[in-house]
Design a protein around this motif. Structure first.
Motif, mmCIF file in Angstrom:
data_model
loop_
_atom_site.group_PDB
_atom_site.id
_atom_site.type_symbol
_atom_site.label_atom_id
_atom_site.label_comp_id
_atom_site.label_asym_id
_atom_site.label_seq_id
_atom_site.Cartn_x
_atom_site.Cartn_y
_atom_site.Cartn_z
ATOM 1 N N GLN A 268 0.828 -1.202 0.000
ATOM 2 C CA GLN A 268 0.000 0.000 0.000
ATOM 3 C C GLN A 268 0.864 1.255 0.000
ATOM 4 N N ALA A 269 1.973 1.223 0.728
ATOM 5 C CA ALA A 269 2.870 2.369 0.741
ATOM 6 C C ALA A 269 3.462 2.601 -0.649
ATOM 7 N N GLN A 270 3.787 1.514 -1.349
ATOM 8 C CA GLN A 270 4.297 1.657 -2.712
ATOM 9 C C GLN A 270 3.209 2.176 -3.640
ATOM 10 N N TYR A 271 1.997 1.677 -3.482
ATOM 11 C CA TYR A 271 0.883 2.091 -4.323
ATOM 12 C C TYR A 271 0.620 3.590 -4.191
ATOM 13 N N TYR A 272 0.631 4.070 -2.942
ATOM 14 C CA TYR A 272 0.371 5.482 -2.707
ATOM 15 C C TYR A 272 1.622 6.339 -2.887
ATOM 16 N N GLY A 273 2.751 5.686 -3.086
ATOM 17 C CA GLY A 273 3.991 6.429 -3.264
ATOM 18 C C GLY A 273 4.450 7.112 -1.993
ATOM 19 N N ASP A 274 4.051 6.583 -0.866
ATOM 20 C CA ASP A 274 4.366 7.186 0.424
ATOM 21 C C ASP A 274 4.873 6.094 1.350
ATOM 22 N N THR A 275 6.165 6.034 1.561
ATOM 23 C CA THR A 275 6.741 4.973 2.389
ATOM 24 C C THR A 275 6.469 5.165 3.876
ATOM 25 N N VAL A 276 5.995 6.325 4.275
ATOM 26 C CA VAL A 276 5.680 6.573 5.690
ATOM 27 C C VAL A 276 4.188 6.840 5.882
ATOM 28 N N TYR A 277 3.348 6.346 4.964
ATOM 29 C CA TYR A 277 1.907 6.610 4.998
ATOM 30 C C TYR A 277 1.298 6.273 6.353
ATOM 31 N N TYR A 278 1.552 5.079 6.857
ATOM 32 C CA TYR A 278 0.921 4.655 8.105
ATOM 33 C C TYR A 278 1.541 5.319 9.323
ATOM 34 N N SER A 279 2.755 5.789 9.211
ATOM 35 C CA SER A 279 3.370 6.452 10.356
ATOM 36 C C SER A 279 2.996 7.933 10.416
ATOM 37 N N SER A 280 2.303 8.428 9.392
ATOM 38 C CA SER A 280 1.949 9.842 9.375
ATOM 39 C C SER A 280 0.664 10.150 10.147
#
Length: 112
Positions: A70-82
């Motif tokens: 999911q982080a790769q899909y959204y292009g955000d490697t810290v998505y869940y930590s944000s």
């Protein structure tokens, strides 16, 4: 009594809560007898070390792979930590006792 802090559940994740018998040597998390994985590790630490002998470790590995995809899909490697404390509050242990995170009187689903 120290409760087991291993994440359990299928659709809704939560903490196990059984009496812990050990602490994970890698992260220090309290672990019950049912969730002790190879080497006395918690399932998440066992999954991080590619030890999938325990069913909970395999489940932890699947969750980890999902989050990475999911982080790769959204292009955000810290998505869940944000997420901040407000975002995480509905998932805290004991939050299920509250009908509504923001009590606006409707007692419906959690407001988002």
């Amino acid at each position: 009594m120290t409760p087991c802090a291993v994440t359990t559940g299928f659709f809704t994740l939560g903490k196990c809560g059984q009496m812990a018998v050990a602490g994970c040597p890698a992260c220090g998390r309290a672990v019950c007898a049912d969730h002790l994985a190879d080497g006395g590790l918690c399932p998440e630490c066992a999954a991080a070390r590619n030890r999938f002998g325990h069913p909970s470790a395999a489940a932890a590995a699947r969750r980890r792979v999902y989050r990475q995809r999911q982080a790769q899909y959204y292009g955000d490697t810290v998505y869940y930590s944000s997420f901040d404390d407000y975002d995480r509050a509905a998932f805290e242990p004991g939050a299920a006792a509250d009908q509504d995170y923001l009590d606006d009187g409707d007692d419906a689903l959690v407001d988002s």
